[in-house]
Design a protein around this motif. Structure first.
Motif, PDB file in Angstrom:
ATOM      1  N   ARG A 173      47.392 -18.105  28.159  1.00 26.97           N
ATOM      2  CA  ARG A 173      46.130 -17.700  29.695  1.00 26.97           C
ATOM      3  C   ARG A 173      45.276 -18.881  29.929  1.00 26.97           C
ATOM      4  O   ARG A 173      45.151 -18.522  31.275  1.00 26.97           O
ATOM      5  N   THR A 174      45.409 -19.455  28.851  1.00 26.77           N
ATOM      6  CA  THR A 174      44.055 -20.748  29.441  1.00 26.77           C
ATOM      7  C   THR A 174      45.070 -21.774  30.264  1.00 26.77           C
ATOM      8  O   THR A 174      44.387 -22.954  31.250  1.00 26.77           O
ATOM      9  N   THR A 175      46.555 -22.069  30.114  1.00 25.31           N
ATOM     10  CA  THR A 175      46.973 -22.234  31.226  1.00 25.31           C
ATOM     11  C   THR A 175      47.230 -22.042  32.798  1.00 25.31           C
ATOM     12  O   THR A 175      47.844 -22.678  33.223  1.00 25.31           O
ATOM     13  N   ARG A 176      46.646 -20.640  32.561  1.00 22.33           N
ATOM     14  CA  ARG A 176      46.957 -19.507  34.160  1.00 22.33           C
ATOM     15  C   ARG A 176      45.970 -20.980  35.371  1.00 22.33           C
ATOM     16  O   ARG A 176      45.982 -20.022  36.365  1.00 22.33           O
ATOM     17  N   THR A 177      45.327 -21.270  34.984  1.00 19.94           N
ATOM     18  CA  THR A 177      44.075 -22.368  35.826  1.00 19.94           C
ATOM     19  C   THR A 177      44.938 -23.931  35.839  1.00 19.94           C
ATOM     20  O   THR A 177      43.673 -24.612  36.768  1.00 19.94           O
ATOM     21  N   SER A 178      45.564 -23.827  35.148  1.00 27.08           N
ATOM     22  CA  SER A 178      46.255 -25.539  34.735  1.00 27.08           C
ATOM     23  C   SER A 178      46.730 -25.756  36.298  1.00 27.08           C
ATOM     24  O   SER A 178      47.558 -25.094  36.969  1.00 27.08           O
ATOM     25  N   ALA A 179      47.220 -27.017  36.501  1.00 21.69           N
ATOM     26  CA  ALA A 179      48.148 -27.570  37.098  1.00 21.69           C
ATOM     27  C   ALA A 179      49.575 -27.040  36.910  1.00 21.69           C
ATOM     28  O   ALA A 179      50.271 -26.995  37.747  1.00 21.69           O
ATOM     29  N   ARG A 180      49.719 -26.774  36.155  1.00 18.78           N
ATOM     30  CA  ARG A 180      51.274 -26.339  34.889  1.00 18.78           C
ATOM     31  C   ARG A 180      51.139 -25.070  34.151  1.00 18.78           C
ATOM     32  O   ARG A 180      51.216 -24.989  33.101  1.00 18.78           O
ATOM     33  N   PRO A 181      51.288 -24.161  35.148  1.00 19.94           N
ATOM     34  CA  PRO A 181      50.548 -22.987  34.156  1.00 19.94           C
ATOM     35  C   PRO A 181      52.241 -22.462  33.499  1.00 19.94           C
ATOM     36  O   PRO A 181      53.377 -22.127  33.857  1.00 19.94           O
ATOM     37  N   LEU A 182      52.137 -21.977  32.237  1.00 20.20           N
ATOM     38  CA  LEU A 182      52.837 -21.305  31.037  1.00 20.20           C
ATOM     39  C   LEU A 182      53.166 -19.228  31.787  1.00 20.20           C
ATOM     40  O   LEU A 182      52.157 -18.614  32.218  1.00 20.20           O
ATOM     41  N   HIS A 183      54.276 -19.251  31.898  1.00 16.40           N
ATOM     42  CA  HIS A 183      55.199 -18.088  32.605  1.00 16.40           C
ATOM     43  C   HIS A 183      55.481 -17.457  31.256  1.00 16.40           C
ATOM     44  O   HIS A 183      56.190 -17.929  30.622  1.00 16.40           O
ATOM     45  N   LEU A 184      55.695 -15.850  31.734  1.00 15.66           N
ATOM     46  CA  LEU A 184      56.248 -14.722  30.664  1.00 15.66           C
ATOM     47  C   LEU A 184      56.928 -14.305  31.058  1.00 15.66           C
ATOM     48  O   LEU A 184      57.253 -13.991  32.558  1.00 15.66           O
ATOM     49  N   ALA A 185      58.223 -13.760  30.657  1.00 22.24           N
ATOM     50  CA  ALA A 185      59.023 -13.250  30.845  1.00 22.24           C
ATOM     51  C   ALA A 185      59.899 -12.387  30.076  1.00 22.24           C
ATOM     52  O   ALA A 185      60.021 -13.134  28.753  1.00 22.24           O
ATOM     53  N   GLY A 186      60.673 -12.192  30.345  1.00 16.37           N
ATOM     54  CA  GLY A 186      61.527 -10.723  28.928  1.00 16.37           C
ATOM     55  C   GLY A 186      62.827 -10.372  29.782  1.00 16.37           C
ATOM     56  O   GLY A 186      63.509 -11.350  31.031  1.00 16.37           O
ATOM     57  N   ILE A 187      63.849 -10.122  28.913  1.00 17.45           N
ATOM     58  CA  ILE A 187      65.756 -10.524  29.089  1.00 17.45           C
ATOM     59  C   ILE A 187      66.076  -9.244  28.749  1.00 17.45           C
ATOM     60  O   ILE A 187      67.804  -9.438  28.683  1.00 17.45           O
ATOM     61  N   ASP A 188      65.236  -8.187  27.259  1.00 16.20           N
ATOM     62  CA  ASP A 188      65.957  -7.497  26.858  1.00 16.20           C
ATOM     63  C   ASP A 188      66.458  -6.063  28.083  1.00 16.20           C
ATOM     64  O   ASP A 188      65.393  -6.123  28.928  1.00 16.20           O
ATOM     65  N   ILE A 189      67.606  -5.472  27.810  1.00 21.91           N
ATOM     66  CA  ILE A 189      67.786  -4.253  28.946  1.00 21.91           C
ATOM     67  C   ILE A 189      67.158  -3.375  28.107  1.00 21.91           C
ATOM     68  O   ILE A 189      67.046  -1.995  28.826  1.00 21.91           O
ATOM     69  N   GLN A 190      66.194  -2.639  26.741  1.00 16.95           N
ATOM     70  CA  GLN A 190      65.897  -2.261  26.277  1.00 16.95           C
ATOM     71  C   GLN A 190      63.989  -1.893  26.549  1.00 16.95           C
ATOM     72  O   GLN A 190      63.093  -2.532  27.075  1.00 16.95           O
ATOM     73  N   PRO A 191      63.542  -0.545  26.995  1.00 15.20           N
ATOM     74  CA  PRO A 191      62.855  -0.689  27.618  1.00 15.20           C
ATOM     75  C   PRO A 191      61.511  -0.185  27.114  1.00 15.20           C
ATOM     76  O   PRO A 191      60.280   0.491  27.179  1.00 15.20           O
ATOM     77  N   ILE A 192      61.368  -0.669  26.547  1.00 15.13           N
ATOM     78  CA  ILE A 192      60.948  -0.387  24.940  1.00 15.13           C
ATOM     79  C   ILE A 192      59.671  -0.800  25.348  1.00 15.13           C
ATOM     80  O   ILE A 192      58.918  -2.190  25.985  1.00 15.13           O
TER      81      ILE A 192
END
Length: 346
Positions: A52-71
């Motif tokens: 969350r703290t990186t989202r206002t920085s010059a290099r934000p860390l993004h989040l992603a998922g890869i599973d086919i299970q929609p849990i």
């Protein structure tokens, strides 16, 4: 360490949705919106606070998922998400898409046994084919949707296309006639989703992927299975496809424990007894309770390192002995001298 993307063995759409608001919502909301329940822990929460703290920085860390299970709980908006993109090019079909995904979510909510029974029927087969059609349309009309005034986030089209493909694969996985096919359908789907993240959404970015040893190993098919575990057959998993596609760009770390106490997927506690002499974990006996790291990829052959390139017993989840050749499976390993159970947030 200059990572750009944090990827979990968790639902593709839900993690995309959580990432959109990761800079404005709480770290807890982002964590529970994306990651599967095994990661809803006090130990993992600081990682999401950092994200969350990186989202206002010059290099934000993004989040992603890869599973086919929609849990996960944040699926309710998915029918609208899919249909809104289709509506840019076909308003009538968009209504069908909303109905398709709503029906899927209704079936999914019925639970494992009833869900699998439905997906094995002709209705389930037609539902998978309907998702195939949706994925094909989104691929074919991607340029038109992107170019429309209300085309929205360019990444959304890619996520929608992969979500449709994932749901088709998930339905077929649930209806698979054999355990091997059941396992490999899911892992091939995860490999394809990760490939799309690496090649389309985040090209030339540094990505870290969190998942179970089983899914990440480079050559799981070569490991003789144990009939007391699931799966009880040899199967190819995600790591094999990813290793083939990316070679030296990939660096995979396996995680093991010498002794301690852990919790299974359902939160039930179980003991990890001290490792048997001659096992991989037993090599670390006496080094203390901390985490011990070994870079297998650069280990030099010689006295004391023969275990790296020959079969040795290593325990699945700290309990089930499997015979592996460590360097065939991982680039490195971490062995924790003594583990403790994760502390759940709720």
């Amino acid at each position: 360490l200059d990572y750009d993307v944090l990827v979990f063995e968790s639902a593709l759409y839900q993690c995309y949705d959580a990432d959109l608001t990761a800079g404005e919502t709480s770290a807890l909301s982002t964590l529970t919106g994306c990651a599967f329940g095994v990661w809803h822990t006090h130990e993992v929460l600081p990682l999401f606070e950092y994200l969350r703290t990186t989202r206002t920085s010059a290099r934000p860390l993004h989040l992603a998922g890869i599973d086919i299970q929609p849990i996960g709980t944040n699926k309710d908006d998915r029918p609208q998400f899919l249909s809104s993109l289709v509506a840019v090019v076909d308003t009538d079909y968009a209504v069908q898409v909303s109905a398709l995904d709503s029906t899927f979510l209704d079936v999914y909510a019925r639970g494992g046994r009833e869900r699998r029974a439905y997906f094995r029927t002709d209705e389930g087969r037609r539902m998978a084919e309907a998702y195939d059609h949706l994925a094909a349309l989104l691929a074919d009309k991607e340029a038109a949707i992107r170019g429309a005034p209300d085309g929205g986030d360019p990444a959304a089209i890619v996520v929608a296309r992969q979500t449709a493909r994932s749901m088709a694969r998930y339905i077929r996985q649930q209806a698979a006639p054999t355990t091997k096919e059941y396992v490999e359908l899911r892992d091939l789907g995860m490999a394809e989703n990760l490939t799309v993240l690496l090649d389309e959404l985040y090209p030339d970015r540094k990505v870290v992927v969190w998942g179970h040893n089983f899914h990440l190993r480079h050559a799981n098919l070569e490991i003789p299975p144990d009939t007391t575990m699931f799966p009880d057959v040899a199967a190819r998993t995600m790591g094999a496809w990813i290793h083939e596609r990316y070679g030296d760009e990939l660096y995979t770390i396996g995680l093991y424990a010498y002794r301690g106490e852990a919790a299974d997927n359902g939160g039930e506690l179980y003991r990890i007894e001290p490792a048997e002499p001659g096992s991989l974990e037993a090599l670390f006996q006496g080094l203390g309770p901390g985490a011990h790291f070994v870079d297998l990829s650069r280990a030099i052959e010689g006295p004391g390192t023969d275990w790296i390139d020959t079969p040795i017993t290593a325990r699945y989840d700290g309990t089930i002995p499997l015979s592996i050749v460590p360097r065939d499976q991982y680039d490195a390993i971490i062995v924790v001298g003594e583990v403790t159970p994760r502390q759940m947030l709720y």
